[in-house]
Design a protein around this motif. Structure first.
Motif, PDB file in Angstrom:
ATOM      1  N   LEU A 140       0.722  -1.058  -0.335  1.00  0.00           N
ATOM      2  CA  LEU A 140      -0.430   0.023  -0.198  1.00  0.00           C
ATOM      3  C   LEU A 140       0.881   0.961  -0.143  1.00  0.00           C
ATOM      4  CD1 LEU A 140      -3.045   1.275   0.044  1.00  0.00           C
ATOM      5  CD2 LEU A 140      -2.927   1.085   3.143  1.00  0.00           C
ATOM      6  N   ALA A 141       2.571   1.201   0.911  1.00  0.00           N
ATOM      7  CA  ALA A 141       2.659   2.394   0.825  1.00  0.00           C
ATOM      8  C   ALA A 141       3.332   2.460  -0.731  1.00  0.00           C
ATOM      9  CB  ALA A 141       4.191   2.642   1.844  1.00  0.00           C
ATOM     10  N   ASP A 142       4.082   1.428  -1.756  1.00  0.00           N
ATOM     11  CA  ASP A 142       4.438   2.103  -3.033  1.00  0.00           C
ATOM     12  C   ASP A 142       3.479   2.307  -3.657  1.00  0.00           C
ATOM     13  OD1 ASP A 142       7.027   0.660  -1.974  1.00  0.00           O
ATOM     14  OD2 ASP A 142       6.042  -1.637  -3.044  1.00  0.00           O
ATOM     15  N   GLN A 143       2.043   1.792  -3.427  1.00  0.00           N
ATOM     16  CA  GLN A 143       1.198   2.082  -4.205  1.00  0.00           C
ATOM     17  C   GLN A 143       0.745   4.234  -4.041  1.00  0.00           C
ATOM     18  OE1 GLN A 143      -2.638   0.144  -4.413  1.00  0.00           O
ATOM     19  NE2 GLN A 143      -1.785  -1.951  -3.714  1.00  0.00           N
ATOM     20  N   ILE A 144       0.344   4.208  -3.447  1.00  0.00           N
ATOM     21  CA  ILE A 144       1.109   5.870  -2.135  1.00  0.00           C
ATOM     22  C   ILE A 144       1.965   6.599  -3.056  1.00  0.00           C
ATOM     23  CG2 ILE A 144       0.592   7.331  -0.622  1.00  0.00           C
ATOM     24  CD1 ILE A 144      -0.488   4.777   1.390  1.00  0.00           C
ATOM     25  N   GLN A 145       2.878   5.948  -3.288  1.00  0.00           N
ATOM     26  CA  GLN A 145       4.018   6.806  -3.795  1.00  0.00           C
ATOM     27  C   GLN A 145       4.155   6.696  -5.395  1.00  0.00           C
ATOM     28  OE1 GLN A 145       6.838   5.089  -1.308  1.00  0.00           O
ATOM     29  NE2 GLN A 145       7.325   7.494  -1.534  1.00  0.00           N
ATOM     30  N   THR A 146       3.556   5.967  -5.982  1.00  0.00           N
ATOM     31  CA  THR A 146       3.359   5.564  -7.509  1.00  0.00           C
ATOM     32  C   THR A 146       2.425   6.333  -7.619  1.00  0.00           C
ATOM     33  OG1 THR A 146       4.284   3.338  -7.022  1.00  0.00           O
ATOM     34  CG2 THR A 146       3.355   4.049  -8.860  1.00  0.00           C
ATOM     35  N   SER A 147       0.942   6.495  -7.332  1.00  0.00           N
ATOM     36  CA  SER A 147      -0.067   6.913  -7.776  1.00  0.00           C
ATOM     37  C   SER A 147      -0.740   8.482  -7.789  1.00  0.00           C
ATOM     38  CB  SER A 147      -1.487   5.741  -7.199  1.00  0.00           C
ATOM     39  OG  SER A 147      -1.063   4.612  -7.631  1.00  0.00           O
ATOM     40  N   ALA A 189       2.849   6.705   3.694  1.00  0.00           N
ATOM     41  CA  ALA A 189       3.982   5.805   2.828  1.00  0.00           C
ATOM     42  C   ALA A 189       4.680   5.228   4.266  1.00  0.00           C
ATOM     43  CB  ALA A 189       4.400   5.799   1.471  1.00  0.00           C
ATOM     44  N   ASN A 190       5.625   5.780   4.905  1.00  0.00           N
ATOM     45  CA  ASN A 190       6.332   6.395   5.866  1.00  0.00           C
ATOM     46  C   ASN A 190       6.035   5.531   7.474  1.00  0.00           C
ATOM     47  OD1 ASN A 190       8.821   5.638   4.104  1.00  0.00           O
ATOM     48  ND2 ASN A 190       9.519   7.494   4.785  1.00  0.00           N
TER      49      ASN A 190
END
Length: 270
Positions: A140-147, A189-190
């Motif tokens: 989910l953290a990766d998705q937040i940073q990506t999207s 994310a963090n």
């Protein structure tokens, strides 16, 4: 106002600053001090101190994950309390903020006169559960940073946990959405990586050591957290569980007047 604790700029908002007895309020994931406005105003006999937790609101959102760990955030809170001359507080936390409040109370029990936990848990019981959640939170953290924030919020506000908020007046829903959209990608994310439920150590085995009064508040339509509260009440030395009708996970948003009344009753505000 902005205070510095352990190298982090922390945003703090205070109501009734002339009073001594203090309730500290900690928001949930995607929240900020703004979430407490409608609760703080009716509580006139106590000072209210609301704090933006790491990665949220106007508190710093550094790239380094170290300041986001639960252990580090507890030390940050303690420095803030010392700067504000808060030697003993009533500590209230919602969801993620509830986990933080419980962790603080376990670490510094002499600093907390009463613990109020809204829709909160002591974490996950097994390492297997925590490992699975860490993987989910990392994804989910990766998705937040990506999207980006807006794509994330569009999904987040529609998860089953918040379904009861769809019944709120449009202006209230808009305020909640604005609060979520005001966050930063790296901060959220963090926060998940450092202090998510999977990253946090389980406190279930420590509940029996907590001796201060504890008030557990849940919404009757939030079955999961009602069950967690019942299990917690059975393990805590001095706890009461208040289940609020016609509400879900965020009672303080869905019925702030009743939530404020419960808080005042719990701490015997006349």
């Amino acid at each position: 106002m902005i205070l510095q604790a352990r190298g982090i700029n922390v945003n703090v908002r205070i109501w009734n600053d002339h009073l001594e007895q203090t309730i500290v309020m900690l928001h949930g994931f995607t929240g900020s001090v703004a979430t407490w406005c409608n609760v703080a105003i009716p509580i006139k006999n106590h000072r209210i101190v609301a704090i933006d937790l790491m990665g949220h609101g106007q508190t710093d959102s550094p790239q380094d994950i170290a300041p986001y760990t639960m252990e580090e955030q507890i030390l940050q809170l303690d420095e803030i309390f010392q700067q504000l001359n808060l030697h003993e507080v009533i500590l209230l936390g919602y969801s993620m903020g509830g986990r933080t409040a419980l962790s603080y109370a376990k670490t510094f029990p002499d600093r907390v006169s009463h613990l109020i936990l809204e829709s909160a848990s002591p974490g996950l019981k097994s390492e297997e559960e925590r490992a699975k959640r860490r993987a989910s939170d990392e994804s989910l953290a990766d998705q937040i940073q990506t999207s980006g924030i807006e794509v994330f919020v569009n999904k987040w506000e529609n998860i089953p946990l918040f379904k009861t908020q769809k019944k709120l007046p449009p202006d209230v829903q808009l305020e909640v959405r604005k609060e979520r959209l005001a966050q930063t990608e790296i901060g959220l994310a963090n926060s998940l990586r450092g202090a998510g439920t999977g990253a946090q150590s389980s406190l279930w085995s420590s509940l029996g050591e907590i001796s201060m009064p504890v008030t557990l508040i849940t919404g009757e339509q939030d079955d999961k957290f009602c069950q967690i509260a019942e299990e917690m009440q059975a393990l805590l030395q001095n706890a009461q569980h208040v289940c609020v009708k016609n509400t879900g996970h965020a009672i303080h948003v869905e019925n702030p007047e009743q939530f404020a009344t419960i808080v005042k009753d719990a701490i015997k505000i006349k």
